[in-house]
Design a protein around this motif. Structure first.
Motif, PDB file in Angstrom:
ATOM      1  N   ARG A   1       0.826  -1.200   0.000  1.00 34.68           N
ATOM      2  CA  ARG A   1       0.000   0.000   0.000  1.00 34.68           C
ATOM      3  C   ARG A   1       0.864   1.257   0.000  1.00 34.68           C
TER       4      ARG A   1
ATOM      5  N   GLU B   1       0.776   4.068  -2.744  1.00 25.58           N
ATOM      6  CA  GLU B   1       0.510   5.455  -2.353  1.00 25.58           C
ATOM      7  C   GLU B   1       1.550   6.377  -2.986  1.00 25.58           C
TER       8      GLU B   1
ATOM      9  N   ARG C   1       0.573   9.368  -5.458  1.00 25.78           N
ATOM     10  CA  ARG C   1       0.969  10.751  -5.159  1.00 25.78           C
ATOM     11  C   ARG C   1       1.797  11.336  -6.302  1.00 25.78           C
TER      12      ARG C   1
ATOM     13  N   PRO D   1      -1.381  13.772  -8.071  1.00 26.75           N
ATOM     14  CA  PRO D   1      -1.135  14.504  -6.827  1.00 26.75           C
ATOM     15  C   PRO D   1      -2.406  15.079  -6.190  1.00 26.75           C
ATOM     16  N   ASP D   2      -3.469  15.222  -6.978  1.00 23.83           N
ATOM     17  CA  ASP D   2      -4.712  15.752  -6.420  1.00 23.83           C
ATOM     18  C   ASP D   2      -5.528  14.701  -5.693  1.00 23.83           C
ATOM     19  N   LEU D   3      -5.189  13.464  -5.880  1.00 23.99           N
ATOM     20  CA  LEU D   3      -5.995  12.373  -5.322  1.00 23.99           C
ATOM     21  C   LEU D   3      -5.442  12.006  -3.953  1.00 23.99           C
ATOM     22  N   ASP D   4      -6.314  12.003  -2.953  1.00 24.63           N
ATOM     23  CA  ASP D   4      -5.893  11.718  -1.586  1.00 24.63           C
ATOM     24  C   ASP D   4      -5.899  10.211  -1.357  1.00 24.63           C
ATOM     25  N   PRO D   5      -4.735   9.591  -1.220  1.00 25.35           N
ATOM     26  CA  PRO D   5      -4.696   8.128  -1.066  1.00 25.35           C
ATOM     27  C   PRO D   5      -4.574   7.666   0.378  1.00 25.35           C
ATOM     28  N   THR D   6      -4.624   8.620   1.322  1.00 24.06           N
ATOM     29  CA  THR D   6      -4.337   8.248   2.708  1.00 24.06           C
ATOM     30  C   THR D   6      -5.487   7.454   3.311  1.00 24.06           C
ATOM     31  N   PRO D   7      -5.239   6.787   4.419  1.00 26.30           N
ATOM     32  CA  PRO D   7      -6.338   6.094   5.115  1.00 26.30           C
ATOM     33  C   PRO D   7      -7.390   7.095   5.558  1.00 26.30           C
ATOM     34  N   ASN D   8      -8.557   6.605   5.811  1.00 29.47           N
ATOM     35  CA  ASN D   8      -9.700   7.410   6.216  1.00 29.47           C
ATOM     36  C   ASN D   8     -10.302   8.210   5.072  1.00 29.47           C
TER      37      ASN D   8
ATOM     38  N   PRO E   1     -12.246   7.823   1.169  1.00 27.69           N
ATOM     39  CA  PRO E   1     -12.922   6.787   0.369  1.00 27.69           C
ATOM     40  C   PRO E   1     -11.976   6.080  -0.595  1.00 27.69           C
TER      41      PRO E   1
ATOM     42  N   ASP F   1      -9.430   3.943   1.530  1.00 27.69           N
ATOM     43  CA  ASP F   1      -9.955   2.768   2.221  1.00 27.69           C
ATOM     44  C   ASP F   1     -10.690   1.811   1.311  1.00 27.69           C
TER      45      ASP F   1
END
Lengths: 568, 129
Positions: free
Chosen positions: A25, A29, A33, A37-44, A46, A49
């Motif tokens: 993961r 990630e 990134r 770069p605009d896409l949020d891949p972090t936990p929490n 949609p 997760d």
């Protein structure tokens, strides 16, 4: 063809370690990134997760599947027993031919018995059946038919098999076969054939047939591949052992003695001073040693008052256990067995021992009572008598000889000779053990283990006292106080070497110049791996015998193994 | 960075695929999700989530003080977890998380949550347990 689907290697969800998925993961990630770069891949999130985390598990599963497949290609892992897909691993190993196709067939040796001593030709396509589902064909070195020759005939062709007299009414020849075995074929099984051979009165398996490659030996197969891959040919020590191991699944010990080893006395120099390459291959099979009793006809020499003749046995003998008269088995006989080389150029004197090049002769003085009357009745006008010779042999030795003589495997420039290991006959082995009070020592178990240990010994496995100690410990003893041994090296099944060509022409003269083999006794366990070269080498009494770790084996009978409790 | 909106206003959270948020709003949304996630349920991230919901349903919030203690721990857990994903120097990075008990009657507890970014932007919601 070795093909496999990656899906067969995929792990289940539960088999995927969380740390592995987390690492994947993190890598994903990094890629997201960098690329989005605009896409949020972090936990929490949609995306993080609901997409990235499940994707990480899937990719981790694919990586594990790939690693498992690579693991099956790494023979070190397969040899260690780590196999993820047995079918793929087996098919992959076939690329290295760890066992040739014909060796993966069941194999064995059959005894053909005939009612008369005449030559015969048997079509090489003849089939032999031992019950339903057990069909075998001849395994011949040469391309022609099987030629069976009368007793005493010289062999001039690879497919020549010479009859030997088994008893008064039958003549036998042992022939290797290979084929399909649906149910086990055991020693003594009677068979049938699809060819009509006049005078053929019996077809018998002389030992349990071997089933070829076993299903549960993927790791063993990989081990054999790794050890035989480099050069399974008969031109080097390692190559010869590898070849034997590959070709003959029943061989439990194989050792090669080459020019330069002190055990090798067959090599010589040509006029240019170049050593002629010689290679002795000592073999022992899982079926060593079988015992056979065969009828031998000997001529009576009235002048010498002795029975004399060639000792033509069906197999290459390792030890002659006894000789009795067929018509007077209770009469004790004093006999002397002589050894001669069939090819003194290839294997002179003692170097022919235990190989196909050794011709044995036997001399038995007429036994007489105190009043000088004969104790044996001669036949055929006082010219012959029949004797029963009991001997031990390894059925694989002749099988190996047949194969090594094949023009397809015979190496160029190297003289290869197959033989049995030179046996050290253990006359007495006493194990003094210590046990704790109240403890039962399982002597029978220790006996079986020690006998099996000695039977299987062969270079590179050499004798160690600790093996006996281990057997005693497992049997319940607390230790071994002392091991005492009395043994001797048996250089040949004979006791003397003949140097005369055609000794039967003038037996008295031939035996007068016969050379006794040297006596080498062993009285300490530490000497059970002797290194010896004929002390008379280069003199007129040389017998060209030599032994060392590479060519010695052991014969230890149960009756000679003793146990004694040491009272503390 | 953008993320899909999670609508918490209904009886259960829903994804609103037509809307996107970014910047500190997405950070705040992540924090809200973290507050409501039970700690230990994510095998990839051991520190993700809080024990807030566990404390509420297991009877540990015996009074308002206890509820506030749980809230404080939840806020700290969320802060430290989210900070690990913020880039250094990011003005939208999380500066503080404050979870305050505003109503406790033994059956229900309301918290006021306030998120403050490094640039001073403040976002606050009031979740109910």
């Amino acid at each position: 063809m070795a093909t496999a689907s990656l899906t067969s290697y995929l792990p289940t969800y539960a088999e995927i370690p969380a740390e592995r998925a987390a690492a994947v993961r993190a890598r994903l990630e990094t890629i997201v990134r960098a690329g989005w770069p605009d896409l949020d891949p972090t936990p929490n999130t949609p995306f993080g997760d609901l997409h990235l985390t499940p994707l990480a598990y899937q990719i981790a599963a694919l990586e594990i599947a790939g690693e498992r497949m690579f693991s099956d290609l790494d023979l070190a892992n397969v040899a260690a027993g780590v196999v993820n897909n047995c079918d793929f691993a087996k098919a992959y190993l076939q690329n290295f031919a760890p066992t040739p196709r014909e060796s993966s067939q069941a194999s064995g040796v059959i005894r053909l018995a005939f009612s008369n001593d005449v030559g015969r030709v048997i079509d090489r396509r003849a089939l032999f059946a031992f019950g339903a589902g057990n069909i075998f064909g001849l395994r011949l070195s040469g391309p022609d038919a099987l030629l069976i020759l009368p007793v005493g005939s010289p062999k001039t062709n690879l497919n020549h098999y010479v009859l030997t007299q088994f008893d008064r009414n039958s003549f036998i020849v042992d022939v290797p076969v290979a084929g399909i075995m649906g149910t086990p074929v055991t020693a003594g099984s009677e068979g049938t054939t699809d060819v009509l051979v006049t005078g053929l009165v019996g077809i018998t398996a002389i030992a349990d047939f071997l089933s070829g490659t076993r299903e549960d030996t993927v790791s063993a197969l990989a081990q054999k591949t790794r050890s035989t891959f480099y050069a399974a040919s008969l031109t080097s020590r390692g190559g010869a052992v590898a070849f034997i191991s590959k070709e003959f699944l029943q061989i439990t010990a194989a050792s090669a003695v080459v020019s330069g080893d002190h055990e090798m006395l067959r090599d010589s120099e040509n006029p240019l001073g170049v050593t002629n390459g010689s290679l002795d291959v000592c073999v022992r099979s899982s079926q060593a040693f079988l015992t056979d009793t065969q009828l031998v006809k000997l001529s009576y020499n009235a002048e010498l008052d002795k029975f004399i003749g060639r000792l033509d046995l069906a197999e290459i003998p390792v030890k002659i256990d006894g000789v009795v008269c067929d018509t007077a088995p209770t009469v004790g006989l004093e006999y002397t067995i002589y050894s001669a080389s069939r090819n003194p150029v290839r294997a002179p004197l003692g170097t022919a021992a235990y190989s196909e090049l050794e011709q044995l002769y036997i001399e038995i003085p007429m036994p007489r009572a105190n009043d000088n009357t004969r104790l044996i009745v001669t036949e055929n006008g006082d010219t012959v008598a029949y004797f029963l010779v009991t001997y031990r042999y390894d059925p694989a030795t002749k099988h190996v000889v047949t194969t090594l003589n094949s023009p397809e495997v015979k190496p160029v420039g190297v003289d290869v000779l197959a033989k049995s290991f030179t046996p050290i006959i253990v006359d007495s082995l006493t194990v003094e053990y210590v046990k704790k009070p109240g403890v039962q020592v399982n002597i029978d178990q220790a006996r079986q283990e020690i006998l099996s240990y000695f039977l299987k010994l062969g270079y590179p496995d050499i004798y160690f006292d600790s093996a006996i100690g281990d057997s005693m410990l497992y049997a319940g003893a607390s230790g071994v106080k002392r091991i005492t041994v009395s043994a001797h090296v048996q250089w040949s099944a004979a006791t003397k070497a003949l140097v005369t060509e055609d000794p039967l022409e003038d037996w008295a003269s031939a035996t007068a110049v016969a050379r006794p083999f040297p006596t080498l006794t062993i009285s300490s366990p530490g000497d059970l791996t002797p290194a010896y070269v004929d002390a008379a080498l280069g003199t007129g009494s040389e017998t060209l015998v030599a032994c060392g770790k590479r060519n010695i084996g052991y014969i230890l009978d149960s009756a000679n193994l003793n146990f004694s409790e040491f009272k503390t | 960075m953008q993320t899909t909106v999670v609508d918490f206003t209904g009886d259960r959270p829903r994804l609103d695929l037509n809307k996107r948020i970014s910047g500190f709003k997405s950070s705040a949304q992540r924090c809200l999700v973290n507050l409501g996630t039970r700690k230990g349920t994510d095998p990839l991230y051991e520190d993700r989530g809080t024990n807030l919901l566990r404390d509420a349903v297991s009877g540990r919030m015996i009074n308002a003080n206890a509820a506030q203690h749980s809230a404080n721990f939840a806020a700290a857990d969320t802060y430290f977890f989210e900070r690990a994903f913020d880039a250094p120097g990011d003005i939208d990075a999380l500066a503080s998380v404050a979870l305050t008990t505003v109503n406790y009657d033994g059956q229900q507890v309301n918290f006021q949550v306030v998120f403050v970014s490094a640039s001073g932007e403040q976002i606050g919601v009031t979740p109910t347990l």
